[in-house]
Enzyme design. Sequence first.
Site, PDB file in Angstrom:
ATOM      1  CE  LYS A 100     -50.930  -4.871  -4.038  1.00 19.95           C
ATOM      2  NZ  LYS A 100     -50.723  -6.329  -4.169  1.00 19.95           N
ATOM      3  N   GLY A 130     -47.358  -6.553  -5.977  1.00 21.26           N
ATOM      4  CA  GLY A 130     -46.961  -7.922  -6.270  1.00 21.26           C
ATOM      5  C   GLY A 130     -47.878  -8.897  -5.566  1.00 21.26           C
ATOM      6  CB  ALA A 134     -51.926 -10.250   4.749  1.00 20.41           C
ATOM      7  CE  LYS A 185     -54.355  -7.181  -6.236  1.00 20.70           C
ATOM      8  NZ  LYS A 185     -54.697  -7.932  -5.006  1.00 20.70           N
ATOM      9  CG  ASP A 238     -50.931  -8.236  -7.063  1.00 17.92           C
ATOM     10  OD1 ASP A 238     -51.309  -9.033  -6.200  1.00 17.92           O
ATOM     11  OD2 ASP A 238     -51.070  -7.001  -6.961  1.00 17.92           O
ATOM     12  NE  ARG A 249     -58.242  -8.316   2.982  1.00  8.08           N
ATOM     13  CZ  ARG A 249     -57.823  -7.189   3.524  1.00  8.08           C
ATOM     14  NH1 ARG A 249     -58.288  -6.029   3.085  1.00  8.08           N
ATOM     15  NH2 ARG A 249     -56.933  -7.213   4.499  1.00  8.08           N
ATOM     16  CG  ASN A 250     -60.684  -7.963  -4.459  1.00  2.01           C
ATOM     17  OD1 ASN A 250     -61.530  -7.084  -4.552  1.00  2.01           O
ATOM     18  ND2 ASN A 250     -59.498  -7.744  -3.900  1.00  2.01           N
ATOM     19  CD  GLU A 275     -58.911  -1.177  -1.284  1.00  2.08           C
ATOM     20  OE1 GLU A 275     -59.797  -0.443  -1.758  1.00  2.08           O
ATOM     21  OE2 GLU A 275     -58.126  -0.804  -0.386  1.00  2.08           O
TER      22      GLU A 275
END
EC number: 1.1.1.94
Length: 325
Positions: A100, A130, A134, A185, A238, A249-250, A275
């Site tokens: 992504k 979506g 994880a 996102k 998402d 993470r973000n 990311e």
Amino acid sequence: MTAGSFGTTFAKVLADAGSDVTLWHRRPELVARINEFHDNPDYLPGIALPHAITATADAAAALAGAEIVVLATPAQALRENLVAWRDLIPPTATIVSLAKGIELGTGLRMSEVIAEAGAVSPDRICVLTGPNLAPEIAAEQPTASVIACTDPARAELVQDAVANGYFRPYTSTDVIGCELGGAVKNVIALAYGIATGMGLGHNTKATLITRGLAETARLGAKLGADPMTFAGLAGLGDLFASCSSPQARNRAFGEVLGRGATLAEAQAGTRQTVEGVKSCLAIRDLARGCGVEMPITEQVEQVCHEGVDPRKALAALMGRETKPE
């Protein structure tokens, strides 16, 4: 696919849906661990992996005879890996992208990078997106996702391969919208995390989600996406998951920035790819090239890469000229 967090999780999804899966990883010791103990403690501690999953450090062995090739590398490493792998990918295989992001320097979406660097026809490329946290999927908590492809039959093929009791896939032909939703996102989740780290409340966070979604939709409209995509799993779904979950993470990375850490200090505290940190640059450049205003993205880039104090970034957002919604 690579044996990182989401790559391993998606391998489990495929195996639980009835497929035999080969994971690739460059570290022989992790490969040996997966094959002997059927787990991946580096990325999914406490999760047992199905015996239908095997691992290898040999990319040629992993790709030989594959009907579906799943690419789970970080967005900015996708091109480099594909150049090394493209002659090994079976010519009729369906390619599934889990990445992504938007590529730095080119402004290309991940499916475009795959088509170009991998010499793959676009109608062979599917995009999965979506709400894809994880750890929750690996723990078999129910979720839904979208598989987008310009070829509906190929999207349905992947849909059949991944549908199981906890993973419900839908199909779409709007590859542009689905990829933009997944890329932007990450940036908005960084902003949400920064706001959280600053101690700001629900009004601020709701504003970031809704105005962030508006930014995404504006860029999508300019690039030919279906506006309805952003109201679905690939857009709002998402975005909500990545903003609201402390596991994301973000968002987690943004919280560290919001508490006053520099980019280097925040990066030193994580081993996983965030990311949005690089994608905010690529998305900003893409938006500027299209003449689309994305003020939240602009300010996230300022905080991450220009060292701007988050309080000044917030003041810049609040001080913009007023306008109709």
